[in-house]
Design an enzyme around this catalytic site. Structure first.
Site, PDB file in Angstrom:
ATOM      1  N   SER A 186       4.635   4.622  -6.755  1.00  0.00           N
ATOM      2  CA  SER A 186       4.747   5.334  -5.469  1.00  0.00           C
ATOM      3  C   SER A 186       6.087   5.057  -4.786  1.00  0.00           C
ATOM      4  O   SER A 186       6.764   5.986  -4.320  1.00  0.00           O
ATOM      5  CB  SER A 186       3.636   4.898  -4.525  1.00  0.00           C
ATOM      6  OG  SER A 186       2.389   5.058  -5.150  1.00  0.00           O
ATOM      7  N   GLY A 187       6.490   3.784  -4.723  1.00  0.00           N
ATOM      8  CA  GLY A 187       7.728   3.433  -4.028  1.00  0.00           C
ATOM      9  C   GLY A 187       8.957   3.891  -4.785  1.00  0.00           C
ATOM     10  O   GLY A 187       9.872   4.493  -4.214  1.00  0.00           O
ATOM     11  N   HIS A 221     -18.229  16.369  20.106  1.00  0.00           N
ATOM     12  CA  HIS A 221     -19.649  16.084  19.996  1.00  0.00           C
ATOM     13  C   HIS A 221     -20.331  17.089  19.086  1.00  0.00           C
ATOM     14  O   HIS A 221     -20.027  18.271  19.167  1.00  0.00           O
ATOM     15  CB  HIS A 221     -20.279  16.168  21.398  1.00  0.00           C
ATOM     16  CG  HIS A 221     -21.706  15.749  21.429  1.00  0.00           C
ATOM     17  ND1 HIS A 221     -22.101  14.448  21.248  1.00  0.00           N
ATOM     18  CD2 HIS A 221     -22.839  16.483  21.593  1.00  0.00           C
ATOM     19  CE1 HIS A 221     -23.433  14.385  21.322  1.00  0.00           C
ATOM     20  NE2 HIS A 221     -23.882  15.607  21.528  1.00  0.00           N
ATOM     21  N   TYR A 255     -10.499  -6.002  -1.674  1.00  0.00           N
ATOM     22  CA  TYR A 255     -10.607  -4.540  -1.735  1.00  0.00           C
ATOM     23  C   TYR A 255     -11.276  -4.053  -3.027  1.00  0.00           C
ATOM     24  O   TYR A 255     -12.223  -3.277  -3.010  1.00  0.00           O
ATOM     25  CB  TYR A 255      -9.207  -3.916  -1.743  1.00  0.00           C
ATOM     26  CG  TYR A 255      -8.438  -3.909  -0.466  1.00  0.00           C
ATOM     27  CD1 TYR A 255      -8.335  -2.747   0.287  1.00  0.00           C
ATOM     28  CD2 TYR A 255      -7.754  -5.042  -0.024  1.00  0.00           C
ATOM     29  CE1 TYR A 255      -7.574  -2.706   1.437  1.00  0.00           C
ATOM     30  CE2 TYR A 255      -6.997  -5.014   1.125  1.00  0.00           C
ATOM     31  CZ  TYR A 255      -6.911  -3.845   1.860  1.00  0.00           C
ATOM     32  OH  TYR A 255      -6.157  -3.814   3.003  1.00  0.00           O
ATOM     33  N   GLU A 308     -14.898  -2.296  -3.492  1.00  0.00           N
ATOM     34  CA  GLU A 308     -14.911  -0.860  -3.802  1.00  0.00           C
ATOM     35  C   GLU A 308     -15.681  -0.601  -5.099  1.00  0.00           C
ATOM     36  O   GLU A 308     -16.518   0.304  -5.162  1.00  0.00           O
ATOM     37  CB  GLU A 308     -13.482  -0.332  -3.893  1.00  0.00           C
ATOM     38  CG  GLU A 308     -12.812  -0.289  -2.510  1.00  0.00           C
ATOM     39  CD  GLU A 308     -11.377   0.218  -2.524  1.00  0.00           C
ATOM     40  OE1 GLU A 308     -10.765   0.310  -3.606  1.00  0.00           O
ATOM     41  OE2 GLU A 308     -10.861   0.542  -1.428  1.00  0.00           O
ATOM     42  N   ALA A 314      -7.905   0.914   4.775  1.00  0.00           N
ATOM     43  CA  ALA A 314      -9.304   1.259   4.525  1.00  0.00           C
ATOM     44  C   ALA A 314      -9.764   0.575   3.262  1.00  0.00           C
ATOM     45  O   ALA A 314      -8.988   0.394   2.328  1.00  0.00           O
ATOM     46  CB  ALA A 314      -9.461   2.755   4.382  1.00  0.00           C
ATOM     47  N   LYS A 344      -9.661   5.781  -8.493  1.00  0.00           N
ATOM     48  CA  LYS A 344     -10.699   5.052  -7.738  1.00  0.00           C
ATOM     49  C   LYS A 344     -11.395   5.984  -6.754  1.00  0.00           C
ATOM     50  O   LYS A 344     -12.609   6.028  -6.673  1.00  0.00           O
ATOM     51  CB  LYS A 344     -10.040   3.853  -7.028  1.00  0.00           C
ATOM     52  CG  LYS A 344     -10.938   2.966  -6.211  1.00  0.00           C
ATOM     53  CD  LYS A 344     -11.165   3.402  -4.786  1.00  0.00           C
ATOM     54  CE  LYS A 344      -9.959   3.683  -3.953  1.00  0.00           C
ATOM     55  NZ  LYS A 344      -9.203   2.539  -3.514  1.00  0.00           N
ATOM     56  N   CYS A 376      -5.538   3.921  -6.566  1.00  0.00           N
ATOM     57  CA  CYS A 376      -6.053   4.769  -5.476  1.00  0.00           C
ATOM     58  C   CYS A 376      -6.707   6.080  -5.935  1.00  0.00           C
ATOM     59  O   CYS A 376      -7.827   6.377  -5.533  1.00  0.00           O
ATOM     60  CB  CYS A 376      -4.933   5.152  -4.511  1.00  0.00           C
ATOM     61  SG  CYS A 376      -3.697   3.902  -4.251  1.00  0.00           S
ATOM     62  N   ASP A 427       4.760  -3.471  -4.124  1.00  0.00           N
ATOM     63  CA  ASP A 427       3.909  -4.624  -4.447  1.00  0.00           C
ATOM     64  C   ASP A 427       4.685  -5.781  -5.056  1.00  0.00           C
ATOM     65  O   ASP A 427       4.249  -6.937  -4.955  1.00  0.00           O
ATOM     66  CB  ASP A 427       2.796  -4.218  -5.430  1.00  0.00           C
ATOM     67  CG  ASP A 427       1.736  -3.339  -4.779  1.00  0.00           C
ATOM     68  OD1 ASP A 427       1.935  -2.927  -3.616  1.00  0.00           O
ATOM     69  OD2 ASP A 427       0.715  -3.061  -5.434  1.00  0.00           O
ATOM     70  N   GLU A 443     -16.562  10.163  18.117  1.00  0.00           N
ATOM     71  CA  GLU A 443     -16.557  10.160  19.592  1.00  0.00           C
ATOM     72  C   GLU A 443     -16.917   8.788  20.155  1.00  0.00           C
ATOM     73  O   GLU A 443     -16.628   8.488  21.313  1.00  0.00           O
ATOM     74  CB  GLU A 443     -17.474  11.246  20.168  1.00  0.00           C
ATOM     75  CG  GLU A 443     -18.947  10.998  19.957  1.00  0.00           C
ATOM     76  CD  GLU A 443     -19.824  12.125  20.497  1.00  0.00           C
ATOM     77  OE1 GLU A 443     -19.566  12.610  21.619  1.00  0.00           O
ATOM     78  OE2 GLU A 443     -20.773  12.531  19.789  1.00  0.00           O
ATOM     79  N   GLY A 498      -7.471 -10.481  -7.205  1.00  0.00           N
ATOM     80  CA  GLY A 498      -6.108 -10.389  -6.701  1.00  0.00           C
ATOM     81  C   GLY A 498      -5.149  -9.833  -7.739  1.00  0.00           C
ATOM     82  O   GLY A 498      -5.480  -9.743  -8.925  1.00  0.00           O
ATOM     83  N   THR A 538       0.608   2.418 -10.384  1.00  0.00           N
ATOM     84  CA  THR A 538      -0.790   2.001 -10.210  1.00  0.00           C
ATOM     85  C   THR A 538      -1.578   3.040  -9.440  1.00  0.00           C
ATOM     86  O   THR A 538      -2.687   3.410  -9.827  1.00  0.00           O
ATOM     87  CB  THR A 538      -0.843   0.655  -9.449  1.00  0.00           C
ATOM     88  OG1 THR A 538      -0.081  -0.314 -10.169  1.00  0.00           O
ATOM     89  CG2 THR A 538      -2.259   0.169  -9.302  1.00  0.00           C
ATOM     90  N   CYS A 539      -1.037   3.533  -8.342  1.00  0.00           N
ATOM     91  CA  CYS A 539      -1.795   4.426  -7.461  1.00  0.00           C
ATOM     92  C   CYS A 539      -2.342   5.625  -8.220  1.00  0.00           C
ATOM     93  O   CYS A 539      -3.527   5.934  -8.156  1.00  0.00           O
ATOM     94  CB  CYS A 539      -0.908   4.874  -6.297  1.00  0.00           C
ATOM     95  SG  CYS A 539      -1.695   6.122  -5.281  1.00  0.00           S
TER      96      CYS A 539
END
Ligand code: NDP
Length: 451
Positions: free
Chosen positions: A15-16, A435, A177, A181, A340, A51, A48, A302, A440, A261, A42-43
């Site tokens: 990604s980077g 609503h 994470y 997940e 997230a 997954k 990501c 990373d 909300e 990790g 990886t992503c």
């Protein structure tokens, strides 16, 4: 000495790296990117994206259950892992091609092979040396496994996407994470899941109310979540794996997934010879501008182990391109980055946890609501969501926003803008809710939690 062939040589097309290469090329730089595996890093390939596709796949079991309360009668549902895996793999290949197109259209040269620093401004790929004015290391990270006897019998997140068959029972080790997940994903796909975490409560560093609420909901779904559980060895008996715990007990399963990790990927890059300093934890040491200690060599993502998230690597890439090619030195901003965990239910957060806020501020006011989302009424799904705001009692500024519950990541992205902008609780209160939604709740929290 010959003039450099490239203005920027990027090692690693994740990604980077891809973002830095594209943006630098668009700014007029001559750019090459070297990648030894598939484009997207990886992503796209092992993180990501696949997954999240697995999260979607596994959610259907809950949807099918909930549908009954809304009057639906469904036939027997069956999940076909091979069909899903093939469709997912085709989608990943499509994304690999998109990455290639984006790079080529921006005028970036793609070199396939392992890259290694050779001397000042020199990188070797597949036996050929290239000279570059700037070198960017964006090689990412890889799963890290503790050294215990039998660890070779475990799989990591690298393998879980390509399993021949879904295990009927799996032990997931870790409380970060990835472990959380995959415990949710595999449980939703029909596997019996035991998750083991070595400490008293998983997701260390997240707000404690969130961690407790998620643990409660995961257990209520049927995940066998065990804390203070330490694996000392693994064994294999035919197709079965056995995890031996510190207390002497044994757990048998078809697979053991270790998610303990990730570590920066720095081996074989010639960093030592080039004099690039690593931190004690093995990450490349960089300053605010992603510069290593060696002039002309930079690192992002990373491999620098700052905040290991795709959008952060992309942000670091954009800042570096501004610094190097647009004459606008820009340091990445790692404050108030929303995050997230795509657990089931998902969890999302921005800013300070209550515990961190209490350490840093002298007055903290907390607002919290635990509620049953409207959708769960007819379905009689007992799951409850949690929203929480952490407010600086002196300035009224909202310093943390947290949620566990359906759509939490989608909801928090918007809330994160308000937190990043430094808005106050009064600003949240002045906002009219939509609503009926769960979102909300963030603008209708009126009574602070006592204490
Ligand atoms: P994390 O760092 O999130 O979690 C590692 C977990 O493994 C912790 O619970 C840790 O426990 C535990 N652990 C570490 N060493 C051992 C050991 N020797 N034995 C037993 N348990 C151990 O790592 P992950 O692998 O889950 O994910 C890596 C990173 O990837 C994340 O930090 C995140 O940056 C990124 N990621 C982000 C996602 C997202 O944005 N949704 C999804 C997936 C990954 P303890 O807390 O006690 O140290």
């Amino acid at each position: 000495m010959a003039a450099p062939e490239y203005d920027l040589f990027v090692i690693g097309a994740g990604s980077g790296g891809v973002r830095a290469a594209r943006m630098a090329a668009s700014a007029g730089a001559r750019v090459a990117v070297a990648e030894q595996s598939r484009l997207g890093g990886t992503c796209v390939n092992l993180g990501c994206i696949p997954k999240k596709l697995m999260v979607y796949a596994s959610h259907f079991s809950e949807e099918f259950r909930d549908a009954r309360g809304y009057g639906w009668t469904l036939g027997p549902a069956r999940f076909d892992w091979t069909c899903f895996r093939e469709r997912k793999d085709r989608e990943i290949e499509r994304l690999n091609r998109i990455y290639e197109d984006l790079l080529r259209r921006a005028g970036v040269e793609i070199l396939t092979g392992h890259a290694r620093l050779r001397g000042p401004g020199e990188v070797e790929v597949a036996g050929r040396c290239h000279r570059a004015r700037h070198i960017l290391i964006a090689t990412g990270g890889a799963p890290h496994l503790p050294r215990i006897p039998g660890i070779e019998h475990a799989i990591t997140s690298n393998e879980v996407f390509h399993l021949e068959a879904l295990p009927s029972r799996i032990v997931v080790v870790g409380g970060g994470y990835i472990a959380v997940e995959f415990a949710g994903i595999l449980h939703g796909l029909g596997c019996e899941v035991v998750q083991l975490y070595r400490g008293p409560l998983f997701l260390r560093g997240f707000d404690e109310d969130l961690r407790r609420a998620l643990a409660e909901e995961m257990r209520a779904r049927g995940i066998d979540l065990r804390f203070e559980a330490r694996v000392v060895a693994l064994e294999r008996k035919g197709d079965r794996r056995i995890a031996i715990l510190e207390d002497g007990s044994h757990l048998e399963a078809e697979q053991v997934l270790y998610a303990t990790g990730r570590r920066p990927l720095t081996a074989g890059l010639g960093l030592e010879e080039a004099g690039v300093l690593l931190r004690e934890d093995g990450a490349i040491a960089v300053d605010r501008y992603s510069r290593t200690n060696v002039p002309g060599i930079f690192a992002i993502g990373d491999v620098t182990d700052r905040l290991n998230l795709t959008p952060v690597a992309i942000h670091e890439a954009m800042c570096l391109v501004r610094t190097l090619f647009e004459d606008r030195p820009t340091a990445p901003d790692h404050d108030n980055v929303p995050r997230a965990v795509f657990a089931q239910p998902p969890l999302a957060t921005v800013g300070l946890s209550e515990e961190e806020a209490r350490r840093r501020l002298d007055r903290v006011v907390v607002y919290r609501e635990r509620f049953r989302p409207l959708k769960h009424t007819l379905s009689e799904n007992p799951e409850r969501s949690l929203v929480k705001l952490v407010v600086d009692g002196n300035t009224d500024r909202v310093v943390g926003a947290h949620m566990v519950g359906p759509d939490a990541p989608e909801i928090l992205q918007g809330v994160a803008i308000a937190v990043k902008a430094g808005l106050t609780k009064a600003d949240f209160d002045a906002t009219v809710g939509i609503h009926p939604t769960s979102a909300e709740e963030f603008v209708t929290l009126r009574t602070p939690v006592e204490g």
